[in-house]
Design a protein around this motif. Structure first.
Motif, PDB file in Angstrom:
ATOM      1  N   LEU A 396      43.895 145.899  39.153  1.00 45.88           N
ATOM      2  CA  LEU A 396      43.850 147.116  38.121  1.00 45.88           C
ATOM      3  C   LEU A 396      45.238 147.500  37.845  1.00 45.88           C
ATOM      4  N   VAL A 397      45.454 147.891  36.609  1.00 41.08           N
ATOM      5  CA  VAL A 397      46.877 148.412  36.099  1.00 41.08           C
ATOM      6  C   VAL A 397      46.765 149.519  35.336  1.00 41.08           C
ATOM      7  N   LEU A 398      47.702 150.514  35.788  1.00 39.87           N
ATOM      8  CA  LEU A 398      48.061 151.763  35.069  1.00 39.87           C
ATOM      9  C   LEU A 398      49.357 151.477  34.262  1.00 39.87           C
ATOM     10  N   ALA A 399      49.091 151.485  33.067  1.00 37.44           N
ATOM     11  CA  ALA A 399      50.381 150.988  32.078  1.00 37.44           C
ATOM     12  C   ALA A 399      50.698 152.203  31.549  1.00 37.44           C
ATOM     13  N   PHE A 400      52.189 152.124  31.434  1.00 37.00           N
ATOM     14  CA  PHE A 400      52.759 153.583  30.907  1.00 37.00           C
ATOM     15  C   PHE A 400      53.990 153.015  29.917  1.00 37.00           C
ATOM     16  N   ASP A 401      54.332 153.721  29.029  1.00 33.85           N
ATOM     17  CA  ASP A 401      55.399 153.371  27.981  1.00 33.85           C
ATOM     18  C   ASP A 401      56.850 153.799  28.403  1.00 33.85           C
ATOM     19  N   ASN A 408      52.158 161.011  31.820  1.00 36.39           N
ATOM     20  CA  ASN A 408      50.825 160.216  31.882  1.00 36.39           C
ATOM     21  C   ASN A 408      50.524 159.399  33.296  1.00 36.39           C
ATOM     22  N   VAL A 409      51.648 158.958  33.746  1.00 34.67           N
ATOM     23  CA  VAL A 409      51.388 158.217  35.300  1.00 34.67           C
ATOM     24  C   VAL A 409      50.767 159.383  36.148  1.00 34.67           C
ATOM     25  N   SER A 410      51.357 160.458  36.121  1.00 34.43           N
ATOM     26  CA  SER A 410      51.011 161.506  37.130  1.00 34.43           C
ATOM     27  C   SER A 410      49.605 162.017  36.694  1.00 34.43           C
ATOM     28  N   ALA A 411      49.301 162.050  35.488  1.00 33.59           N
ATOM     29  CA  ALA A 411      48.063 162.586  35.149  1.00 33.59           C
ATOM     30  C   ALA A 411      46.863 161.575  35.294  1.00 33.59           C
ATOM     31  N   ARG A 412      47.264 160.277  35.305  1.00 30.51           N
ATOM     32  CA  ARG A 412      46.052 159.024  35.509  1.00 30.51           C
ATOM     33  C   ARG A 412      45.765 158.648  36.538  1.00 30.51           C
ATOM     34  N   PHE A 413      46.995 158.732  37.612  1.00 31.06           N
ATOM     35  CA  PHE A 413      46.884 157.679  38.666  1.00 31.06           C
ATOM     36  C   PHE A 413      45.776 158.088  39.470  1.00 31.06           C
ATOM     37  N   GLU A 414      45.191 159.277  39.825  1.00 30.88           N
ATOM     38  CA  GLU A 414      44.150 159.520  40.764  1.00 30.88           C
ATOM     39  C   GLU A 414      42.867 158.834  40.033  1.00 30.88           C
ATOM     40  N   SER A 415      42.828 158.820  38.825  1.00 27.62           N
ATOM     41  CA  SER A 415      41.506 158.315  38.038  1.00 27.62           C
ATOM     42  C   SER A 415      41.650 156.837  38.082  1.00 27.62           C
ATOM     43  N   VAL A 416      42.697 156.320  38.174  1.00 32.17           N
ATOM     44  CA  VAL A 416      42.910 154.699  38.138  1.00 32.17           C
ATOM     45  C   VAL A 416      42.497 154.168  39.616  1.00 32.17           C
ATOM     46  N   PHE A 417      43.242 155.100  40.490  1.00 30.80           N
ATOM     47  CA  PHE A 417      42.963 154.621  41.977  1.00 30.80           C
ATOM     48  C   PHE A 417      41.478 154.944  42.336  1.00 30.80           C
ATOM     49  N   ASN A 418      40.729 155.832  41.947  1.00 29.96           N
ATOM     50  CA  ASN A 418      39.288 155.802  42.310  1.00 29.96           C
ATOM     51  C   ASN A 418      38.727 154.602  41.684  1.00 29.96           C
ATOM     52  N   ASP A 419      38.958 154.103  40.277  1.00 25.95           N
ATOM     53  CA  ASP A 419      38.568 152.916  40.020  1.00 25.95           C
ATOM     54  C   ASP A 419      38.763 151.912  40.710  1.00 25.95           C
ATOM     55  N   TYR A 420      40.216 151.763  41.179  1.00 28.10           N
ATOM     56  CA  TYR A 420      40.678 150.621  42.380  1.00 28.10           C
ATOM     57  C   TYR A 420      39.646 150.717  43.588  1.00 28.10           C
ATOM     58  N   LEU A 421      39.123 151.902  44.019  1.00 29.33           N
ATOM     59  CA  LEU A 421      38.474 151.691  45.263  1.00 29.33           C
ATOM     60  C   LEU A 421      37.389 151.127  45.121  1.00 29.33           C
ATOM     61  N   ILE A 422      36.616 151.239  43.854  1.00 29.14           N
ATOM     62  CA  ILE A 422      35.259 150.411  43.364  1.00 29.14           C
ATOM     63  C   ILE A 422      35.635 149.217  43.295  1.00 29.14           C
ATOM     64  N   TYR A 423      36.635 148.865  42.582  1.00 33.73           N
ATOM     65  CA  TYR A 423      37.127 147.306  42.517  1.00 33.73           C
ATOM     66  C   TYR A 423      37.246 146.655  43.949  1.00 33.73           C
ATOM     67  N   LEU A 424      37.941 147.250  44.984  1.00 29.78           N
ATOM     68  CA  LEU A 424      38.185 146.956  46.260  1.00 29.78           C
ATOM     69  C   LEU A 424      36.914 146.661  46.878  1.00 29.78           C
ATOM     70  N   ARG A 425      35.989 147.630  46.565  1.00 29.65           N
ATOM     71  CA  ARG A 425      34.663 147.156  47.661  1.00 29.65           C
ATOM     72  C   ARG A 425      33.814 146.080  47.097  1.00 29.65           C
ATOM     73  N   ASN A 426      34.029 145.927  45.445  1.00 25.40           N
ATOM     74  CA  ASN A 426      33.350 144.510  44.898  1.00 25.40           C
ATOM     75  C   ASN A 426      34.352 143.409  45.060  1.00 25.40           C
ATOM     76  N   TYR A 427      35.307 143.344  45.501  1.00 25.20           N
ATOM     77  CA  TYR A 427      36.507 142.377  45.365  1.00 25.20           C
ATOM     78  C   TYR A 427      35.904 141.057  46.041  1.00 25.20           C
ATOM     79  N   GLN A 428      36.084 140.081  45.171  1.00 25.68           N
ATOM     80  CA  GLN A 428      35.584 138.558  45.609  1.00 25.68           C
ATOM     81  C   GLN A 428      36.698 137.657  44.894  1.00 25.68           C
TER      82      GLN A 428
END
Length: 461
Positions: A396-401, A408-428
């Motif tokens: 997963l990527v948090l992109a910024f300009d 925007n990085v500070s505001a979104r990092f926690e949300s992207v990280f929570n998505d990453y934890l889901i991705y991590l559990r289902n990683y194949q």
């Protein structure tokens, strides 16, 4: 100043198929195929543990299958200041020819440390002797050490050898403090702006890890736009390195596998323009402690001085946000390359931290894929690594300009990280489209270099 499209350097890329076909045609018309000879002049080489040695190492490994016989011209390791890693020598082809020269030793007080300066005359004499006694077709100089680029111009003048310069890092580069008159960074920038035009004036080839690394060279030296061949080649990943890891039995020692804590690894030096991004991330972690309670971010080899375990760069920032040794850990000293791979394999995931500069393309991405670990990346939206990670499904990527978008990085990092934890559990691993990364294999990156070298030889100005 942006170059007009018509003025842009010619970016030339090769492919495995193109080069192989050219070799077949040559063999068909000439019978026994004669490899062209190239000197790769780089003052550090294994057993040096500096990150830059892997670029010439991997080029030298694959060039023979692409029509070139490499000769490594380097400095004897007894003159290196960094710790040696003799395991790296096990990764070298047994047939590789390595020529080593002496250097002046570092004095006390340390007046001249740069090994390119300490071995400048010795490298020149040996290169000239090789060029004059053997049929050398090309001289290729990765930088830094930036002073070695001047050897290309000098040897071209005395022997007429064609030469190229490979920008592992930009030479003329503005650091924080470059505008402070008589400061170290100010002086370095002034010297770079004076010496670079001298070094590149007669170059036949200009390459770099990314186009942005040499874009300024083209703008400052417009005469080179038609004279030289230009091309960008990222660091290549070598699958064989990961396979050889199994034979040397290197075990992780900086952290242990922990079923109650997710361990993420960032390995490699920190770029000056990555610290602001990191502060925005740490600000988010501090604001949401519950989301990062069982997470460990391990920064390996990020110190200011490669051999100094106390030259922390991450620790002061982590302490500022109250994250030190609870969520953030730093091992400042550079550790051996195969040990880095061992820690990547032991981690739960790989953390990729980009820069506010769009041209920064982390070579760590492909290493993470070869280690079969899911990536969590924070990258400039213009980085080529962003699209590659997303298209392959490797993470997963948090992109910024850039600088203006750090909030925007500070505001979104926690949300992207929570998505990453889901991705991590289902990683194949089987779901990752590794074919997308073939362009970043060490072989295919070297194939691009081979194509560029052939064009530089054929180019008549």
């Amino acid at each position: 100043m942006q170059l007009l499209a018509a003025q842009r350097p010619r970016l030339c890329y090769g492919s495995k198929g193109d080069v192989a076909e050219k070799l077949r045609r040559n063999r068909k018309t000439t019978g026994d195929y004669q490899l062209k000879k190239i000197i790769i002049l780089y003052p550090h080489f294994p057993p040096s543990n500096l990150a830059g040695v892997h670029r010439p190492r991997l080029f030298a490994q694959h060039l023979p299958s692409l029509g070139w016989e490499p000769i490594i011209l380097t400095v004897h390791e007894k003159y290196y200041e960094e710790a040696l890693d003799h395991n790296l020598e096990k990764l070298l082809p047994s047939s590789l020819r390595i020529e080593k020269v002496n250097a002046f030793r570092v004095t006390k007080p340390r007046l001249i440390g740069d090994i390119g300066l300490r071995a400048f005359l010795q490298l020149y004499k040996k290169a000239k002797q090789l060029i004059q006694s053997e049929k050398i077709d090309f001289l290729y100089i990765p930088v830094p050490s930036f002073y070695c680029a001047l050897l290309g111009r000098w040897l071209n003048h005395t022997t007429k050898i064609k030469y190229g310069i490979d920008y592992i890092d930009p030479w003329v580069h503005y650091f924080p403090g470059s505008d402070k008159v008589f400061s170290r960074h100010w002086l370095s920038t002034k010297i770079a702006r004076f010496l670079e035009p001298i070094a590149v004036k007669n170059a036949s080839l200009i390459t770099g890890v990314a186009e942005g690394y040499y874009q300024g060279v083209a703008e400052r030296n417009p005469n080179l736009l038609r004279q030289a061949v230009w091309g960008a080649m990222p660091y290549g990943g070598e699958k064989a390195d990961h396979e050889k890891l199994k034979n040397v039995h290197n075990l992780p020692y900086l952290f242990k596998k922990n079923s109650h804590k997710i361990q993420l690894v960032y390995a490699g030096a920190m770029l000056p323009k990555a610290y602001a991004v990191l502060e925005a991330i740490f600000q988010s972690i501090k604001a949401h402690p519950a989301s990062f309670e069982n997470i460990g971010f391990h920064f390996i080899g990020t110190g200011r001085v490669v051999n100094d375990p106390e030259s922390f760069t991450i620790k002061p920032i982590a302490q500022k946000f109250g994250l030190w040794e609870t969520t953030v850990f730093e091992y400042a000293q550079r550790i051996p390359y195969l040990d880095v791979l061992a820690h990547l394999h032991a981690a739960d995931g790989v953390f990729i931290l980009g820069s506010t500069e769009r041209h920064y393309t982390p070579s760590k991405v492909y290493q993470a894929v070869l280690a079969e670990k899911p990536l969590l990346a924070v990258l400039h939206s213009g980085s080529s690594a962003k699209s590659v990670i997303e298209e392959s499904g490797a993470g997963l990527v948090l992109a910024f300009d850039g600088d203006r978008d750090l909030m925007n990085v500070s505001a979104r990092f926690e949300s992207v990280f929570n998505d990453y934890l889901i991705y991590l559990r289902n990683y194949q691993v089987s779901r990752i489209d590794k074919a997308i990364f073939e362009q970043y294999s060490a072989y295919n990156v070297t194939a691009r270099l081979s194509n560029l070298l052939n064009q530089a030889l054929d180019n008549v100005v």
